[in-house]
Design an enzyme around this catalytic site. Structure first.
Site, PDB file in Angstrom:
ATOM      1  N   ASP A 125      44.815  27.583  50.822  1.00  0.00           N
ATOM      2  CA  ASP A 125      44.398  26.739  49.709  1.00  0.00           C
ATOM      3  C   ASP A 125      45.653  26.060  49.155  1.00  0.00           C
ATOM      4  O   ASP A 125      46.745  26.628  49.177  1.00  0.00           O
ATOM      5  CB  ASP A 125      43.716  27.574  48.637  1.00  0.00           C
ATOM      6  N   SER A 126      45.506  24.869  48.636  1.00  0.00           N
ATOM      7  CA  SER A 126      46.653  24.078  48.201  1.00  0.00           C
ATOM      8  C   SER A 126      47.203  24.480  46.842  1.00  0.00           C
ATOM      9  O   SER A 126      48.294  24.071  46.463  1.00  0.00           O
ATOM     10  CB  SER A 126      46.249  22.602  48.129  1.00  0.00           C
ATOM     11  N   GLY A 127      46.437  25.254  46.090  1.00  0.00           N
ATOM     12  CA  GLY A 127      46.796  25.527  44.700  1.00  0.00           C
ATOM     13  C   GLY A 127      45.986  24.687  43.735  1.00  0.00           C
ATOM     14  O   GLY A 127      46.102  24.840  42.516  1.00  0.00           O
ATOM     15  N   GLY A 128      45.139  23.811  44.280  1.00  0.00           N
ATOM     16  CA  GLY A 128      44.309  22.980  43.423  1.00  0.00           C
ATOM     17  C   GLY A 128      43.346  23.778  42.567  1.00  0.00           C
ATOM     18  O   GLY A 128      43.045  23.388  41.436  1.00  0.00           O
ATOM     19  N   PHE A 129      42.856  24.900  43.082  1.00  0.00           N
ATOM     20  CA  PHE A 129      41.936  25.713  42.292  1.00  0.00           C
ATOM     21  C   PHE A 129      42.623  26.268  41.054  1.00  0.00           C
ATOM     22  O   PHE A 129      41.986  26.486  40.018  1.00  0.00           O
ATOM     23  CB  PHE A 129      41.370  26.868  43.129  1.00  0.00           C
ATOM     24  N   ASP A 187      44.224  18.969  45.015  1.00  0.00           N
ATOM     25  CA  ASP A 187      43.162  18.247  44.313  1.00  0.00           C
ATOM     26  C   ASP A 187      43.092  18.688  42.863  1.00  0.00           C
ATOM     27  O   ASP A 187      43.759  19.635  42.453  1.00  0.00           O
ATOM     28  CB  ASP A 187      41.814  18.485  45.000  1.00  0.00           C
ATOM     29  N   GLN A 235      35.564  16.167  45.179  1.00  0.00           N
ATOM     30  CA  GLN A 235      35.208  16.599  43.831  1.00  0.00           C
ATOM     31  C   GLN A 235      34.119  15.676  43.277  1.00  0.00           C
ATOM     32  O   GLN A 235      33.683  14.750  43.943  1.00  0.00           O
ATOM     33  CB  GLN A 235      36.441  16.599  42.934  1.00  0.00           C
ATOM     34  N   GLY A 279      34.995  22.064  43.617  1.00  0.00           N
ATOM     35  CA  GLY A 279      34.314  21.981  42.340  1.00  0.00           C
ATOM     36  C   GLY A 279      33.029  22.775  42.272  1.00  0.00           C
ATOM     37  O   GLY A 279      32.169  22.528  41.425  1.00  0.00           O
ATOM     38  N   ASP A 315      34.410  30.837  52.048  1.00  0.00           N
ATOM     39  CA  ASP A 315      35.307  31.917  51.643  1.00  0.00           C
ATOM     40  C   ASP A 315      34.842  32.424  50.291  1.00  0.00           C
ATOM     41  O   ASP A 315      34.244  31.679  49.513  1.00  0.00           O
ATOM     42  CB  ASP A 315      36.756  31.436  51.546  1.00  0.00           C
ATOM     43  N   CYS A 367      23.643  49.802  59.770  1.00  0.00           N
ATOM     44  CA  CYS A 367      24.940  49.135  59.751  1.00  0.00           C
ATOM     45  C   CYS A 367      25.905  49.861  60.679  1.00  0.00           C
ATOM     46  O   CYS A 367      25.967  51.098  60.681  1.00  0.00           O
ATOM     47  CB  CYS A 367      25.502  49.098  58.327  1.00  0.00           C
ATOM     48  N   CYS A 370      29.301  49.403  60.678  1.00  0.00           N
ATOM     49  CA  CYS A 370      30.681  49.415  60.196  1.00  0.00           C
ATOM     50  C   CYS A 370      31.222  50.845  60.201  1.00  0.00           C
ATOM     51  O   CYS A 370      30.467  51.818  60.246  1.00  0.00           O
ATOM     52  CB  CYS A 370      30.784  48.805  58.798  1.00  0.00           C
ATOM     53  N   CYS A 376      29.825  53.168  57.359  1.00  0.00           N
ATOM     54  CA  CYS A 376      28.452  53.632  57.529  1.00  0.00           C
ATOM     55  C   CYS A 376      28.314  54.607  58.691  1.00  0.00           C
ATOM     56  O   CYS A 376      27.440  55.475  58.685  1.00  0.00           O
ATOM     57  CB  CYS A 376      27.515  52.442  57.726  1.00  0.00           C
ATOM     58  N   HIS A 388      32.883  48.002  54.465  1.00  0.00           N
ATOM     59  CA  HIS A 388      31.450  47.739  54.636  1.00  0.00           C
ATOM     60  C   HIS A 388      31.076  46.330  54.189  1.00  0.00           C
ATOM     61  O   HIS A 388      30.374  45.607  54.912  1.00  0.00           O
ATOM     62  CB  HIS A 388      30.617  48.740  53.841  1.00  0.00           C
TER      63      HIS A 388
END
Length: 380
Positions: free
Chosen positions: A90-94, A144, A186, A213, A263, A301, A303, A306, A332
Site C-alpha cells: 500500500d502506498s500510505g494513502g490510507f 492517493d 476514489q 475509499g 485484503d 475444516c 486447517c 481444526c 483457522h
C-alpha cells in the site's frame, strides 16, 4: 501480466491469472495483511500451508520502522521477511484517512507527525514510489487521497482531483525491476466522481486498478454501491482490487460484482479477540458454551487448528492468555478466507459459482452491526 481466463455466465465473477516478478497469483484472491512486514501471529510456513499466494506490506509503517536503510541492507522486503512469494505494498494513502488527526494535506503530498514519536514526515507521490521501489514489492500502489465517507461534496471533489494529480506524478516515477503499479479510484458513493476518476486513471494505463475509499466506516450498502458504480468503468483486461474488504459473505458478493483482489485485517484481528470465522458466520470461542465442546472450530475444516485442537482447549488457552490460542485462531481464520477464495475460483471454473454464491450467502449469518445497517438502508 494479467490473463482473464473466464467470466461467469450469470454474474460478473471473473477467473484470472496475474503474473508478477515473484510468482503467479490466481484470482479471485484474498491477500493477508502484513503491515509491519509480518502477518500478525503467523510465520511464512503457516501462510503457505493456509494457501497464501500474495501478502501486503505498508509503505508508511515500514518507512518508519525499521526504515529503508535496514530493508535495503537486507536485500529488499522479500529477503528481510523471508517471503519468496509476491508482495503488494500500500502506498500510505490510507494513512491520509486513518491518521487524520496527525497529518496535514498539501498540494504535493501529506505532512505527518509520526504516530510513534511525533517526528515530522512528508509523504507524496515521489516519496511513496521511491519507498516502494526500495522495498522491492511486486505491486506498488499509487499515492492517493482517501477521504472519509462523511466528506462533503466539496471535500470529495478535492480528494478526487488530488488523487488524479498524484496518480500522474506516481506514473512518472521510476519503478523497481519488474514492479507493477496499480492506480486507485476514489469518489465515495458519487457515481459521477467515480466515473471521472476511473477514466483519468485508465488513460494513464496502469497495470491494475483498485477501488479505494471503501472500508472507511461506511455502512455495507454504501460500500456495495461504491463498488457497483465503479466497476463498469474498469477495463476488463486488468485486475480489479477492492481495498480493505471484507467479511466472507462480502467477498463472495464482491466477486459476483466483478472484483478480483481483496485484503483485510479481519482474519487475524478478530482472532486476537477470540473470534473465529466459519462458513455460517463468526463465533466467539471464548463463549461459555465451548467450555466442554471437544469438537473443532468448524466441522470439515482442514486447517491445522481444526485437525489438532478442540474448541474447549482453544477456549482455555484464550482465557489464560496463552499465545497458542490466538495463533491457532489466526491460522483457522486465514485458512477459512483463503479456502473460500479457492472454492470461488473452482466454482467459477466449473460454472457453478452462482449456485455457490446463493448457498453461501444464505447460510452465512452476518454480525448484528451488518444486519442493523441493512435494515436502516431498507427503510430509506
Amino acid at each position: 501480466m494479467f490473463e482473464l481466463l473466464k467470466t461467469d455466465g450469470q454474474t460478473k465473477a471473473r477467473l484470472g491469472r496475474l503474473t508478477t516478478a515473484h510468482g503467479v497469483v490466481d484470482t479471485p484472491v484474498f491477500m493477508p495483511v502484513g503491515t509491519q512486514a509480518s502477518v500478525k501471529a503467523l510465520d511464512p510456513r503457516e501462510l503457505l500451508e493456509t494457501g497464501t499466494q500474495i501478502i501486503l506490506g505498508n509503505t508508511y509503517h515500514l518507512n518508519i520502522r525499521p526504515g529503508l536503510e535496514i530493508i535495503r541492507a537486507a536485500g529488499g522486503l522479500h529477503k528481510f521477511m523471508s517471503w519468496a512469494g509476491p508482495i503488494l505494498t500500500d502506498s500510505g494513502g490510507f494513512q491520509v484517512f486513518s491518521l487524520a488527526k496527525i497529518r496535514k494535506i498539501q498540494a504535493h503530498g501529506v505532512e505527518f507527525r509520526s504516530h510513534l514519536d511525533g517526528t515530522l514526515l512528508f509523504l507524496g507521490p515521489k516519496e511513496a514510489m521511491e519507498i516502494q521501489r526500495t522495498l522491492g514489492s511486486d505491486i506498488a500502489m499509487v499515492f492517493d487521497d482517501c477521504p472519509p465517507h462523511t466528506s462533503t461534496p466539496r471535500e470529495l471533489r478535492a480528494a478526487v482531483d488530488r488523487t488524479i494529480r498524484w496518480a500522474r506524478e506516481c506514473r512518472e516515477q521510476p519503478r523497481g525491476d519488474g514492479q507493477l503499479v496499480f492506480g486507485i479510484a476514489q469518489g465515495a458513493a458519487n457515481a459521477a466522481l467515480r466515473e471521472e476518476c476511473v477514466k483519468a486513471l485508465v488513460a494513464l494505463e496502469f497495470d491494475g486498478y483498485a477501488i479505494g475509499g471503501v472500508s472507511v466506516g461506511e455502512p455495507e450498502p454504501e460500500m456495495m454501491k461504491a463498488i457497483e458504480i465503479t466497476e463498469p468503468w474498469l477495463p476488463a483486461n486488468r485486475p480489479r482490487y477492492a481495498m480493505g474488504l471484507g467479511t466472507p459473505a462480502q467477498l463472495v458478493e464482491l466477486v459476483a460484482r466483478g472484483v478480483d483482489m481483496f485484503d483485510c485485517v479481519l482474519p487475524t484481528r478478530v482472532a486476537r479477540n477470540g473470534t473465529a470465522f466459519t462458513r455460517k458466520g463468526s463465533t466467539s470461542i471464548k463463549a461459555g458454551s465451548n467450555k466442554s465442546n471437544f469438537g473443532p472450530i468448524e466441522e470439515g475444516c482442514e486447517c491445522y487448528a481444526c485437525r489438532h485442537f478442540t474448541r474447549a482447549y482453544l477456549r482455555h488457552l484464550l482465557n489464560v492468555e496463552e499465545i497458542l490460542g490466538l495463533r491457532m485462531l489466526s491460522v483457522h481464520n486465514s485458512h477459512m478466507f483463503l479456502k473460500l477464495m479457492a472454492d470461488v475460483r473452482r466454482t467459477i471454473a466449473d460454472g457453478t459459482f452462482a449456485e455457490f454464491r446463493r448457498d453461501f450467502v444464505a447460510n452465512y449469518v452476518p454480525t448484528q452491526k451488518v444486519l442493523l445497517a441493512r435494515a436502516a438502508a431498507a427503510e430509506r
